[in-house]
Design a protein around this motif. Structure first.
Motif, PDB file in Angstrom:
ATOM      1  N   LYS A 169       0.812  -1.217   0.000  1.00 47.34           N
ATOM      2  CA  LYS A 169       0.000   0.000   0.000  1.00 47.34           C
ATOM      3  C   LYS A 169       0.847   1.269   0.000  1.00 47.34           C
ATOM      4  N   GLU A 197       3.897   1.789   1.008  1.00 49.16           N
ATOM      5  CA  GLU A 197       4.974   1.858   1.999  1.00 49.16           C
ATOM      6  C   GLU A 197       5.962   0.733   1.742  1.00 49.16           C
ATOM      7  N   GLU A 236       4.703  -2.549  11.144  1.00 46.65           N
ATOM      8  CA  GLU A 236       3.463  -2.259  10.432  1.00 46.65           C
ATOM      9  C   GLU A 236       3.838  -1.609   9.108  1.00 46.65           C
ATOM     10  N   GLY A 247       2.052  -0.263   5.486  1.00 47.85           N
ATOM     11  CA  GLY A 247       0.806   0.018   4.787  1.00 47.85           C
ATOM     12  C   GLY A 247      -0.425  -0.211   5.633  1.00 47.85           C
ATOM     13  N   GLY A 248      -0.278  -0.033   6.946  1.00 48.40           N
ATOM     14  CA  GLY A 248      -1.420  -0.212   7.837  1.00 48.40           C
ATOM     15  C   GLY A 248      -1.675  -1.656   8.250  1.00 48.40           C
ATOM     16  N   VAL A 249      -0.786  -2.569   7.842  1.00 42.87           N
ATOM     17  CA  VAL A 249      -0.953  -3.998   8.173  1.00 42.87           C
ATOM     18  C   VAL A 249       0.189  -4.435   9.078  1.00 42.87           C
ATOM     19  N   LYS A 250      -0.132  -5.072  10.185  1.00 41.41           N
ATOM     20  CA  LYS A 250       0.901  -5.586  11.088  1.00 41.41           C
ATOM     21  C   LYS A 250       1.541  -6.810  10.459  1.00 41.41           C
TER      22      LYS A 250
END
Length: 107
Positions: free
Chosen positions: A77, A79, A97, A99-102
């Motif tokens: 995303k 990043e 983390e 793109g907002g995903v761990k």
């Protein structure tokens, strides 16, 4: 700077793809043997190698790594991150983390 990061991440992707192909070949050979009676040997106590839980990043120019230093690259995303294999040799896992995903990057 952006070109350096793209080159670094592209190199990491090629390394990972090569490792995945090689791993498949090794697993095909290893699966023919039965290791179910082998003992599991523990050489380090539980949690002896601490994970990196709050990684700090610098630009590719500031990273103090040689251009051919191995890394694990992750892009999601918009990043991107590059995790030094040399650093992972001492920690083995980075919780991060992207793109907002761990994610957990392991070595």
């Amino acid at each position: 700077m952006k070109k350096d990061l793209i080159l670094l991440l592209t190199t990491a992707a090629f390394i990972l793809l090569g490792c995945a192909q090689y791993s498949g070949e090794v697993n095909a050979v290893a699966s023919a043997k039965d290791y179910s009676d082998d003992r599991i040997l523990t050489v380090l106590p539980y949690d002896a190698i601490p994970a990196i839980t709050n990684p700090e990043f610098v630009s590719a120019n500031e990273a103090k790594l040689a251009a051919d230093s191995p890394v694990i690259g992750v892009s999601f995303k918009g990043e991107s991150r590059a995790y030094s294999i040399h650093l992972l040799n001492g920690h083995e896992i980075v919780n991060d983390e992207v793109g907002g995903v761990k994610i957990a990057t392991t070595w």
